[in-house]
Scaffold this active site. Structure first.
Site, short mmCIF file in Angstrom:
data_model
loop_
_atom_site.label_atom_id
_atom_site.label_comp_id
_atom_site.label_asym_id
_atom_site.label_seq_id
_atom_site.Cartn_x
_atom_site.Cartn_y
_atom_site.Cartn_z
N MET E 1 0.83 -1.21 0.00
CA MET E 1 0.00 0.00 0.00
C MET E 1 0.86 1.25 0.00
O MET E 1 0.80 2.04 0.94
CB MET E 1 -0.91 -0.02 1.21
CG MET E 1 -0.21 -0.27 2.50
SD MET E 1 -1.23 -1.22 3.61
CE MET E 1 -1.19 -2.82 2.77
N PRO E 2 1.63 1.43 -1.06
CA PRO E 2 2.53 2.60 -1.08
C PRO E 2 1.77 3.89 -1.37
O PRO E 2 0.66 3.89 -1.93
CB PRO E 2 3.50 2.29 -2.22
CG PRO E 2 3.24 0.88 -2.62
CD PRO E 2 1.84 0.56 -2.23
N TYR E 3 2.42 4.96 -0.98
CA TYR E 3 1.95 6.32 -1.27
C TYR E 3 3.12 7.06 -1.89
O TYR E 3 4.20 7.11 -1.29
CB TYR E 3 1.51 7.00 0.03
CG TYR E 3 1.28 8.49 -0.09
CD1 TYR E 3 0.07 9.00 -0.53
CD2 TYR E 3 2.29 9.39 0.21
CE1 TYR E 3 -0.14 10.36 -0.65
CE2 TYR E 3 2.10 10.76 0.10
CZ TYR E 3 0.88 11.24 -0.33
OH TYR E 3 0.68 12.60 -0.46
N PHE E 41 -1.22 4.65 -4.12
CA PHE E 41 -1.66 6.02 -4.40
C PHE E 41 -0.48 6.79 -5.00
O PHE E 41 0.65 6.65 -4.52
CB PHE E 41 -2.04 6.76 -3.12
CG PHE E 41 -3.31 6.34 -2.46
CD1 PHE E 41 -4.09 5.30 -2.94
CD2 PHE E 41 -3.76 7.00 -1.31
CE1 PHE E 41 -5.27 4.93 -2.31
CE2 PHE E 41 -4.93 6.63 -0.68
CZ PHE E 41 -5.69 5.61 -1.17
#
Lengths: 71, 71, 71, 71, 71, 71
Positions: E1-3, E41
């Site tokens: 779940m990188p940003y 994201f």
């Protein structure tokens, strides 16, 4: 002179993987926007799984649930 | 009520140097924009040299190259 | 190769004031940590007063309260 | 698909407190803006007290002054 | 779940270029770290040239100097 | 002295909704960590849908796809 921040959970990314992220992000800015790599910064921020939440739960808890579900 | 983030590589900044950055950044906001120091935040973020890239390379690698070049 | 972000409310900072913030923050990093100005970035982020809160209230509301209190 | 960053001083927040921050911030976005929790990220950033300044002083120094004042 | 946050000067990036940055950054995280694109994201932050400084000068001024130098 | 950044797509959040986010986030920090609201900052960052990506696509495109799917 772009600045890119890549925020990921701290789950064992290696120096080689970090170098690949930095190289890849820099090349992306050069390719898409013709930016100068010499003034392109990429910063990787590794976040403990206790400190990252999604859907209202910590990633620590989500990883535990996934591990239990896999039994 | 400004918020200042100072991101540097983690290469041994001392508590006294950090205090000087915080004092200096606060004074800058007071001097230039007449901001209230009581509600001026300064946050220093130290980043491992493996996690900071410039020109597509990690700072770790750039420091090694500079050290080798200096021989 | 520092990166400095200065977040302020959008309340009429002039180009000259922004240039003074950029020059001052860069000089601070040079003076305190002997950083190279050529690879020092300073980014100013102006935030609408509706979008900044302190003590649970928007700055818009705090400015109104101060103006009313001043009558 | 909101992204929330909560920056606090590193002064012993427990995993349970962090989980409460993550749950509470997610519920806030759902309640106020009808956002989808499944794509709501919350990231907690804990900052050493040497690295956080307010009113031109580090939090380390402010905590010392408060402790001395309490004697 | 990188940003991923990509910060660039506001100098006319088109919607197609922004879409290419978003697609490329997402693919990079998938390729290097096997991240799930569904929870990756990418946020692009365009900054006015008056608000971005390098080497102690605003980009606005650097662009003017370059244009004058080109005559 | 917490600092909270709430990043959302720019899709019509009203001043009242923003005030509710600021109030709610501040109360959360007070309730969970006993923080002082007087030194709690909340900053809302609204991002154009062209500038936010998820799953490799801009939110602009995802909204179009959803609208078309709804016919």
């Amino acid at each position: 002179m772009p600045y890119v921040q890549i925020q990921i959970t701290r789950e064992g990314a290696t120096p080689a993987q970090k170098a690949a992220l930095i190289q890849g992000a820099t090349e992306l800015l050069v390719k898409v926007l013709n930016k100068n790599p010499a003034t392109t910064f990429v910063v990787i921020d590794e976040v403990d799984t206790d400190n990252w939440g999604i859907a209202g739960e910590t990633v620590t808890r989500l990883r535990q649930a996934a591990a239990e579900g896999g039994r």
